[in-house]
Design an enzyme around this catalytic site. Structure first.
Site, PDB file in Angstrom:
ATOM      1  CG  PHE A 227      -1.823   1.232   1.260  1.00 16.46           C
ATOM      2  CD1 PHE A 227      -3.083   1.173   0.673  1.00 16.46           C
ATOM      3  CD2 PHE A 227      -1.429   2.419   1.845  1.00 16.46           C
ATOM      4  CE1 PHE A 227      -3.923   2.280   0.676  1.00 16.46           C
ATOM      5  CE2 PHE A 227      -2.253   3.533   1.852  1.00 16.46           C
ATOM      6  CZ  PHE A 227      -3.504   3.460   1.264  1.00 16.46           C
ATOM      7  CG  ASP A 333       5.479   3.846   1.767  1.00 15.59           C
ATOM      8  OD1 ASP A 333       5.471   4.577   2.779  1.00 15.59           O
ATOM      9  OD2 ASP A 333       4.448   3.576   1.117  1.00 15.59           O
ATOM     10  CE  LYS A 364      -0.483   5.804   7.865  1.00 16.66           C
ATOM     11  NZ  LYS A 364      -1.872   6.208   8.083  1.00 16.66           N
ATOM     12  CB  THR A 389       0.049  26.394  -3.952  1.00 17.14           C
ATOM     13  OG1 THR A 389      -0.560  26.566  -5.226  1.00 17.14           O
ATOM     14  CG2 THR A 389      -0.073  27.695  -3.147  1.00 17.14           C
TER      15      THR A 389
END
Length: 506
Positions: A227, A333, A364, A389
């Site tokens: 994931f 990751d 997280k 931005t």
């Protein structure tokens, strides 16, 4: 129980049986007793001594009313529970009905220091935070003169070994998305002859038609059950549940089999070696033969959403060798595994790599997000190629600085490693007593990042609330533990007693 609920408080902690007490004495040495003594002083003195249950079921009447009202204009079908954050404290999450549950899910592994942490409250009240919130800068164009110092004292202060540069982002999916972009741009720069070589007119023109060579045929190799997020690019590397991917167009990107290991890892070395070699052979075959060449391999240290799947350090060491051999970047990751949860600040520190990953993504528990990378030659050759931005948020970096300071002050990484060992031993004893309900216990020597499989997993998770525990699942059958870094031995005792009660209720 009913009378106690009527009185307003239910304490779920009860003495352990004599047999289990004897087993515990054998399993845990004097060192464990010392740890218990050191844990007598709670990190959060305002916490309750145990969960508090005031309603017969959760959600209670007030929570149900709030959910019904919210559902009129906001999606509520995925709501786990309605929360009163003003009453939540430390490791305990409160709801509007007055229930207080021991929270070992921690906002999907994203709360590091407990609810309403006083040190973070002071950060929130600081003039720096006011400035960051009301004058939120477009960091790529208008960074504050303090941005460099803030990065050095927060995000970069805990940068993984060998990775001294950072791009900041908004969330975990965002962090992985821009890491993928960086991998593609780096690959094309190498193929073009270096960052100083400009784009050709054909590349510029074809990019506007979404065609090669301006839009190159490249991919990211990921692993089955992995994931990495729900944004458009990351979804093509997310392989954990169909619900994430249905109806969304996907890229033609390869997936390899994550080693299907047996647990505990150190007791099944020979069998796991076969799974590791098969996975590495598949990775190498895909790198060499997939119709859309991979620019990078992305991997989680522990496949979290996909079922809490672990692999030995040797797998990752050899995966690093394969990516180096074929000049493919390695992206680790660490969105869910990072910031101390596994008993190391970064989970990939467990691998003892001689050659660090090319990029490490995070979010997280950091309360901010981004990716670390190894050198400036991995920056795009022109400005505005990695750009939006905000490009992150100084307010979140300020929070992360406060989190890092508290982790250091209380030595919470070492603390989590110790408590994780204690908790693993407790659940291991439960697994011997109830083997059908605590299958494939995993996470040994991985801090509090633990999981086990239960044949009635969804019923197990729902039942947990009635015993004062907020807990989550992963994959199809896994019950996953994601306590905060301030989780202590006395919390572990409460949790284990509740786990036994849940099993008996099932």
């Amino acid at each position: 129980m009913t009378a106690l609920r009527a009185a307003g408080t239910v304490n779920i902690l009860r003495p352990i049986s004599a047999a289990r007490s004897a087993a515990s004495t054998r399993a845990f040495t004097a060192a464990a007793s010392l740890r218990m003594a050191s844990a007598a002083k709670p990190f959060h003195p305002d916490e309750p001594k145990a969960p508090v249950l005031k309603t017969q079921s959760i959600p209670g009447p007030r929570s149900s009313q709030h959910i019904q009202e919210l559902n009129k204009f906001f999606e509520t079908r995925s709501v786990n529970m309605m929360v009163d954050y003003t009453k939540s404290v430390g490791n305990y999450i409160a709801d509007p009905d007055g229930n207080l549950l021991l929270d070992v899910y921690a906002q999907i592994a994203s709360i590091p220091l407990g609810y309403n942490n006083p040190a973070l409250a002071e950060v929130a009240k600081s003039p720096e935070m006011v400035d960051a919130i009301i004058n939120r800068p477009a960091l790529g164009n208008f960074p504050s003169h303090t941005w460099g110092d803030l990065l050095k004292s927060s995000v970069l202060k805990v940068a993984p070994k060998g990775l001294d540069n950072v791009y900041t982002a908004m969330a975990g999916s965002d962090a992985n998305e821009i890491a993928y972009k960086a991998a593609f741009m780096y690959r094309r720069q190498l193929e073009r002859g270096g960052p100083e070589v400009d784009f050709t007119p054909e590349e510029i023109e074809s990019a506007m038609r979404n065609e090669s060579p301006g839009s190159p045929q490249l991919s990211i190799l990921s692993f089955k059950h992995g994931f990495h997020g729900r944004l458009f690019g990351t979804l093509s590397t997310t392989r954990s549940k169909p619900i994430h991917k249905l109806d969304i167009p996907a890229f033609d990107w390869p997936q390899a089999t994550f080693p299907e290991c047996k647990y505990p890892l150190d007791e099944h070395v020979e069998e796991n070696e076969k799974a590791i070699q098969a996975s590495l052979d598949e990775v190498e075959h895909l790198i060499k033969n997939w119709r859309v060449p991979p620019a990078a391999v992305v991997v989680e240290p522990i496949q979290s959403e996909g079922g809490d799947n672990h692999a030995p350090a040797s797998f990752f060491q050899r995966l690093r060798e394969v990516t180096r051999k074929h000049n493919v970047l390695l992206i680790v990751d660490e969105v869910q595994t990072g910031i101390g949860a596994t008993g190391k600040f970064w989970a990939h520190d467990h691998w003892n790599l001689q050659d660090p990953p090319d990029m490490v993504t995070f979010s997280k528990k950091a309360q901010t997000a981004g990716y670390f990378y190894r050198s400036q030659d991995m920056r795009p050759n022109k400005p505005y190629r990695q750009f939006n931005t905000w490009m992150g948020d100084p307010a979140k970096a300020l929070l992360f600085r406060g989190i890092v300071n508290e982790i250091e002050r209380h030595d919470l990484v070492s603390h989590t490693a110790r408590v994780g060992d204690y908790l693993y031993g407790k659940i291991e004893a439960l697994a011997k007593q109830y083997p059908d309900h605590f299958r494939n216990l995993r996470g040994k020597d991985q801090g509090t990042f633990l999981a086990f499989d239960n044949p009635k997993r969804d019923e197990f998770l729902a039942k947990a609330k009635s015993f004062g525990i907020n807990i989550g699942g992963s994959g199809a059958t896994a019950v996953r533990l994601r306590p905060m870094l301030t989780f202590q031995e006395h919390h572990a005792d409460i949790l284990v007693e509740a786990l036994e009660k849940i099993v008996k209720a099932l």
